[in-house]
Design a protein around this motif. Structure first.
Motif, mmCIF file in Angstrom:
data_model
loop_
_atom_site.group_PDB
_atom_site.id
_atom_site.type_symbol
_atom_site.label_atom_id
_atom_site.label_comp_id
_atom_site.label_asym_id
_atom_site.label_seq_id
_atom_site.Cartn_x
_atom_site.Cartn_y
_atom_site.Cartn_z
ATOM 1 N N LYS A 47 -65.827 -51.555 -27.648
ATOM 2 C CA LYS A 47 -66.059 -50.879 -28.922
ATOM 3 C C LYS A 47 -64.726 -50.522 -29.585
ATOM 4 N N LEU A 48 -63.752 -50.053 -28.801
ATOM 5 C CA LEU A 48 -62.438 -49.753 -29.356
ATOM 6 C C LEU A 48 -61.740 -51.011 -29.874
ATOM 7 N N LEU A 49 -61.891 -52.114 -29.133
ATOM 8 C CA LEU A 49 -61.242 -53.357 -29.539
ATOM 9 C C LEU A 49 -61.892 -53.972 -30.775
ATOM 10 N N ALA A 50 -63.155 -53.655 -31.029
ATOM 11 C CA ALA A 50 -63.847 -54.198 -32.191
ATOM 12 C C ALA A 50 -63.347 -53.574 -33.497
ATOM 13 N N GLU A 51 -62.807 -52.390 -33.414
ATOM 14 C CA GLU A 51 -62.274 -51.679 -34.585
ATOM 15 C C GLU A 51 -60.754 -51.813 -34.601
ATOM 16 N N PRO A 52 -60.145 -51.630 -35.772
ATOM 17 C CA PRO A 52 -58.670 -51.632 -35.801
ATOM 18 C C PRO A 52 -58.121 -50.480 -34.955
#
Length: 108
Positions: free
Chosen positions: A46-51
């Protein structure tokens, strides 16, 4: 799910994860360590999906890279932890094997 397992999972994952979600994952995966690893991997994804870093000049800067590094350290450290349902060192795990019983001679 046993209260000891739930307490261990909450200690690893925090109290934000719902008990029903943890119980469903435990029923599917069978090990508390696997449940914790799956939840942490989802949080990392989830963190990697967002900038990871966003800057609005003169207004605000949001940087999630430290959160990502912390999650990765927690995932790496999970292998060293012993969950309450892990077998003790030197203790053999029990595997259940079934086999059909067949007669030794052919009957007519």
């Amino acid at each position: 799910m046993e209260p000891i397992l739930l307490a261990w999972l909450r200690a690893q994952l925090g109290t934000a994860t719902e008990e029903q979600d943890l119980a469903a994952r435990y029923a599917r995966l069978g090990r508390a360590g696997a449940v914790a690893a799956e939840v942490l991997a989802e949080r990392r994804a989830k963190l990697l999906a967002e900038p990871l870093r966003m800057t609005v000049d003169g207004v605000v800067t949001i940087d999630q890279s430290n959160n990502l590094a912390g999650l990765e350290r927690q995932i790496a450290g999970l292998a060293e932890l012993v969950a309450p349902d892990d077998p003790a060192a030197g203790e053999a795990s029990v595997d259940l094997v079934t086999a059909p019983l067949l007669p030794s001679r052919r009957t007519r």
